[in-house]
Design an enzyme around this catalytic site. Sequence first.
Site, PDB file in Angstrom:
ATOM      1  N   ASN A   9       0.875  -1.176   0.000  1.00 46.41           N
ATOM      2  CA  ASN A   9       0.000   0.000   0.000  1.00 46.41           C
ATOM      3  C   ASN A   9       0.907   1.219   0.000  1.00 46.41           C
ATOM      4  O   ASN A   9       1.457   1.581   1.028  1.00 46.41           O
ATOM      5  CB  ASN A   9      -0.893  -0.022   1.254  1.00 46.41           C
ATOM      6  CG  ASN A   9      -1.761   1.221   1.350  1.00 46.41           C
ATOM      7  OD1 ASN A   9      -1.802   2.025   0.420  1.00 46.41           O
ATOM      8  ND2 ASN A   9      -2.449   1.377   2.475  1.00 46.41           N
ATOM      9  N   LYS A  11       0.086   4.230  -0.386  1.00 51.19           N
ATOM     10  CA  LYS A  11      -0.558   5.448   0.154  1.00 51.19           C
ATOM     11  C   LYS A  11      -0.263   6.622  -0.792  1.00 51.19           C
ATOM     12  O   LYS A  11      -0.253   6.424  -2.003  1.00 51.19           O
ATOM     13  CB  LYS A  11      -0.098   5.689   1.593  1.00 51.19           C
ATOM     14  CG  LYS A  11      -0.290   4.446   2.468  1.00 51.19           C
ATOM     15  CD  LYS A  11      -0.078   4.682   3.923  1.00 51.19           C
ATOM     16  CE  LYS A  11      -0.293   3.374   4.676  1.00 51.19           C
ATOM     17  NZ  LYS A  11      -0.186   3.532   6.125  1.00 51.19           N
ATOM     18  N   HIS A  95      -9.483   1.113   4.671  1.00 51.06           N
ATOM     19  CA  HIS A  95      -8.247   1.396   5.412  1.00 51.06           C
ATOM     20  C   HIS A  95      -8.557   2.434   6.497  1.00 51.06           C
ATOM     21  O   HIS A  95      -9.367   3.330   6.297  1.00 51.06           O
ATOM     22  CB  HIS A  95      -7.177   1.913   4.445  1.00 51.06           C
ATOM     23  CG  HIS A  95      -5.820   1.964   5.077  1.00 51.06           C
ATOM     24  ND1 HIS A  95      -5.460   2.974   5.944  1.00 51.06           N
ATOM     25  CD2 HIS A  95      -4.762   1.116   5.013  1.00 51.06           C
ATOM     26  CE1 HIS A  95      -4.223   2.738   6.381  1.00 51.06           C
ATOM     27  NE2 HIS A  95      -3.782   1.612   5.835  1.00 51.06           N
ATOM     28  N   GLU A  97      -7.090   4.958   7.387  1.00 48.67           N
ATOM     29  CA  GLU A  97      -6.904   6.349   6.954  1.00 48.67           C
ATOM     30  C   GLU A  97      -8.108   6.819   6.131  1.00 48.67           C
ATOM     31  O   GLU A  97      -8.496   7.985   6.196  1.00 48.67           O
ATOM     32  CB  GLU A  97      -5.577   6.483   6.172  1.00 48.67           C
ATOM     33  CG  GLU A  97      -4.386   6.356   7.129  1.00 48.67           C
ATOM     34  CD  GLU A  97      -3.134   5.716   6.549  1.00 48.67           C
ATOM     35  OE1 GLU A  97      -2.999   5.624   5.320  1.00 48.67           O
ATOM     36  OE2 GLU A  97      -2.273   5.295   7.366  1.00 48.67           O
ATOM     37  N   GLU A 167      -5.317  -4.643  10.690  1.00 48.51           N
ATOM     38  CA  GLU A 167      -4.340  -3.574  10.876  1.00 48.51           C
ATOM     39  C   GLU A 167      -4.674  -2.801  12.147  1.00 48.51           C
ATOM     40  O   GLU A 167      -5.505  -1.875  12.107  1.00 48.51           O
ATOM     41  CB  GLU A 167      -4.363  -2.610   9.682  1.00 48.51           C
ATOM     42  CG  GLU A 167      -3.981  -3.237   8.363  1.00 48.51           C
ATOM     43  CD  GLU A 167      -3.393  -2.210   7.379  1.00 48.51           C
ATOM     44  OE1 GLU A 167      -2.378  -2.533   6.771  1.00 48.51           O
ATOM     45  OE2 GLU A 167      -3.945  -1.104   7.248  1.00 48.51           O
ATOM     46  N   GLY A 173       2.400   2.767  10.827  1.00 45.36           N
ATOM     47  CA  GLY A 173       3.337   3.872  10.653  1.00 45.36           C
ATOM     48  C   GLY A 173       4.003   4.320  11.944  1.00 45.36           C
ATOM     49  O   GLY A 173       4.615   5.382  11.998  1.00 45.36           O
ATOM     50  N   SER A 212       3.454  -1.654  10.504  1.00 47.38           N
ATOM     51  CA  SER A 212       4.902  -1.647  10.768  1.00 47.38           C
ATOM     52  C   SER A 212       5.587  -2.981  10.478  1.00 47.38           C
ATOM     53  O   SER A 212       6.530  -3.354  11.170  1.00 47.38           O
ATOM     54  CB  SER A 212       5.188  -1.192  12.210  1.00 47.38           C
ATOM     55  OG  SER A 212       4.754   0.144  12.390  1.00 47.38           O
TER      56      SER A 212
END
Length: 249
Positions: A9, A11, A95, A97, A167, A173, A212
């Site tokens: 991904n 992003k 996701h 985000e 996730e 991150g 991560s």
Amino acid sequence: MRRSIIAANWKLNASRSMVDTFMPAVDAQASASGNTDIVICPPYPYLDLVGQKVQASNLHIGGQTMSLEKEGAFTGEVSADMLRDVGCRYVILGHSEQRRYHADSDISIGTKMVTALRAGLTPIVCIGESLQQRKEDKAESTIMRQLGALLALGRWVDLSDLVIAYEPIWAIGTGETASPEQAQAMHAYIRAELTKSRAQLADTVRVLYGGSVNPDNAAKLFAQTDIDGGLIGGASLQADSFNQIITAV
Ligand code: 13P
């Protein structure tokens, strides 16, 4: 036997020159790792360029999200059919985000999942709890709510092709990974919930871990019984580290 998947991904990261250096190296690794499905999810403008550089039959491209709508006056949106039309096999949905910045909800994500499957795309649906929810001992109930919406909205659809990505938001991150034991416990829980709903799903739905993942921790995570691969953010931006993660699975 479920096939492993390693998905990148990217992003909001990419450029033509990055694609030019990344793709030949990863394509070669994919050819050497024929029993794993590798998926690259770049920003929309790069899908076609990435797709043109794919030779290995187990290397695919995917979108990072998609619209609920099919066509019409929806500025800025991209539909499932458009993703298929430019060669996508996969699409990431829900996701954290997207949930956070674009108000994706359990209902919209479940609806998109059905739309994606009907369009012939394999959805990689992300679920995961926040740090606050984990601290309050609500990790499992959060997962159950997110999964429950998918199963309810998908009840008339064949979900055997579905991919779930667990996730935990606190691991995205941050450099802080769920331990292999923590991740395995949640993956086993997810598989048990799927089985409760439809027995055959337990053996077909692939459950990926994301948050991560890097070349140092990948092998231990992927060695867990219920972890079928990974959804990789930061470490998927360089061919070197991404290839090491592919090798780890
Ligand atoms: P990182 O690997 O950068 O933590 O990102 C994980 C992720 O969000 C993949 O979708």
